[in-house]
Design an enzyme around this catalytic site. Sequence first.
Site, PDB file in Angstrom:
ATOM      1  N   TYR A 141     -18.775   0.187  -6.475  1.00 36.73           N
ATOM      2  CA  TYR A 141     -17.592   0.183  -7.340  1.00 36.73           C
ATOM      3  C   TYR A 141     -16.726   1.425  -7.154  1.00 36.73           C
ATOM      4  O   TYR A 141     -15.600   1.475  -7.620  1.00 36.73           O
ATOM      5  CB  TYR A 141     -17.985   0.050  -8.821  1.00 36.73           C
ATOM      6  CG  TYR A 141     -18.657  -1.261  -9.162  1.00 36.73           C
ATOM      7  CD1 TYR A 141     -18.887  -2.220  -8.184  1.00 36.73           C
ATOM      8  CD2 TYR A 141     -19.061  -1.543 -10.456  1.00 36.73           C
ATOM      9  CE1 TYR A 141     -19.511  -3.419  -8.479  1.00 36.73           C
ATOM     10  CE2 TYR A 141     -19.680  -2.747 -10.763  1.00 36.73           C
ATOM     11  CZ  TYR A 141     -19.904  -3.683  -9.768  1.00 36.73           C
ATOM     12  OH  TYR A 141     -20.518  -4.873 -10.062  1.00 36.73           O
ATOM     13  N   LYS A 190     -32.618  -3.859  -2.718  1.00 40.21           N
ATOM     14  CA  LYS A 190     -32.562  -4.905  -1.682  1.00 40.21           C
ATOM     15  C   LYS A 190     -32.972  -4.219  -0.381  1.00 40.21           C
ATOM     16  O   LYS A 190     -32.234  -4.180   0.613  1.00 40.21           O
ATOM     17  CB  LYS A 190     -31.137  -5.474  -1.641  1.00 40.21           C
ATOM     18  CG  LYS A 190     -30.955  -6.668  -0.756  1.00 40.21           C
ATOM     19  CD  LYS A 190     -31.584  -7.943  -1.290  1.00 40.21           C
ATOM     20  CE  LYS A 190     -31.422  -9.079  -0.305  1.00 40.21           C
ATOM     21  NZ  LYS A 190     -32.308 -10.216  -0.582  1.00 40.21           N
ATOM     22  N   ASP A 246     -25.166  -4.239 -12.986  1.00 44.92           N
ATOM     23  CA  ASP A 246     -24.091  -4.965 -13.658  1.00 44.92           C
ATOM     24  C   ASP A 246     -24.455  -6.441 -13.772  1.00 44.92           C
ATOM     25  O   ASP A 246     -24.396  -7.053 -14.848  1.00 44.92           O
ATOM     26  CB  ASP A 246     -22.800  -4.782 -12.829  1.00 44.92           C
ATOM     27  CG  ASP A 246     -21.568  -5.275 -13.551  1.00 44.92           C
ATOM     28  OD1 ASP A 246     -21.679  -5.664 -14.729  1.00 44.92           O
ATOM     29  OD2 ASP A 246     -20.484  -5.277 -12.941  1.00 44.92           O
ATOM     30  N   ASP A 250     -26.019  -8.591 -17.253  1.00 41.57           N
ATOM     31  CA  ASP A 250     -25.351  -9.748 -17.851  1.00 41.57           C
ATOM     32  C   ASP A 250     -26.297 -10.950 -17.904  1.00 41.57           C
ATOM     33  O   ASP A 250     -26.298 -11.700 -18.877  1.00 41.57           O
ATOM     34  CB  ASP A 250     -24.085 -10.116 -17.066  1.00 41.57           C
ATOM     35  CG  ASP A 250     -22.862  -9.460 -17.684  1.00 41.57           C
ATOM     36  OD1 ASP A 250     -23.031  -8.414 -18.355  1.00 41.57           O
ATOM     37  OD2 ASP A 250     -21.746  -9.973 -17.506  1.00 41.57           O
TER      38      ASP A 250
END
Length: 368
Positions: A141, A190, A246, A250
């Site tokens: 980001y 990952k 993020d 959610d």
Amino acid sequence: MSKTITVLPGDGIGPEVTSAAIRVLKHLFERFNHDVRFVEKRIGGAAIDADGTPLPQDTIDQCRLSDAILLGAVGGPKWDRQSMEVRPEQGLLGIRKAMGLFANLRPVQAFAPLIDASPLKRAYVEKVDFIIVRELTGGLYFGKPSERRGERREQVVDTLAYSESEIERVVEKAFRLAEKRRKKLTSVDKANVLESSRMWREVVNRVAKRHPDVAVSHMLVDSTAMQFIINPSQFDVIVTENMFGDILSDEASVITGSLGMLPSASLRTDKVGLYEPVHGSAPDIAGQGKANPLATILSAAFLLRYSLDMDQEAALIEAAVQEVLERGYHTPDLKVDTGDSKPVDTAGMTDQVIAIIDEKRRSMAEKG
Ligand code: NAD
């Protein structure tokens, strides 16, 4: 010594839920004789309208003078067509960055009277009690370059960049949290594909040596997304980088059934923090008294615990929130299964929380 809380109500239901939380905080400060000052500043769409920018310098300056920041929510259809730099969300990203708030904490906890609102089966949800620690100021980001390229702008690049020290400080925070809980940390990455994830694992393993009493495991992000659905109660503390956090937080927010119940804290190395509900500005219900204030009231409890060292007061708020639900009080977004449904509006819910705080204080005093 006097403490200062800066309040950033923002847009939509933001002003309604922050004023509910301030009522609860002021009540507690009065009862416990704490000297705490509130200063209100603009952020998001409200700041765009008044100051032409989603994050006025005056707001940043005031936040830097504060012990803690309580934020409502930003955004709404009115500002959806603005260019990226003057969108309300930039206010949120900007204040986290300006304050150096690198660790975002999101608890995911089952509230017994609300379990039937979960899309998962009761048995999977009952014991859910974990917390996600998301890195907040690095990764995709914020990485540069992030741009379109080529003659026809037919290519694109985003950059996932981290330094060891950026990873280490958030991982250290997560270990310390795990030490105070069930001493179990899951680091999510990952590492089978990304170099940044392989470095993340190395740092986690190094920091783990300083915390031998915490059991650490590594889990791939895709597998974690699956485990949230099939066995969410296995987790205690989860730590992960910005974008994975993020998305996972959610996903986790629906496990326990209600967006209106989820608080969050954004922290740095000292005690200063920013506290806000996980939900957005809910423009569809703004100004109607329908907003559930409990996520912001629970965020205020976090503020007391992490920024002001007021553990007892924080615990009182959390116990009162649990109790209002058990007594059947609910805003329109909540479906409680106590068999004794008592619908209330934003102010009514806040009144009940305050009344129960007083009841609990009185019974604590009587017990000595
Ligand atoms: P939202 O969270 O605002 O609303 C989603 C749904 O949940 C709506 O039906 C809303 O009425 C309901 N809801 C949310 N909070 C509630 C509460 N406290 N009580 C009762 N019901 C509640 O998400 P959205 O609709 O996707 O976004 C609306 C605006 O909020 C957008 O402009 C978005 O960019 C912004 N947003 C801001 C933040 C933030 O400030 N942190 C986070 C998410 C979205």
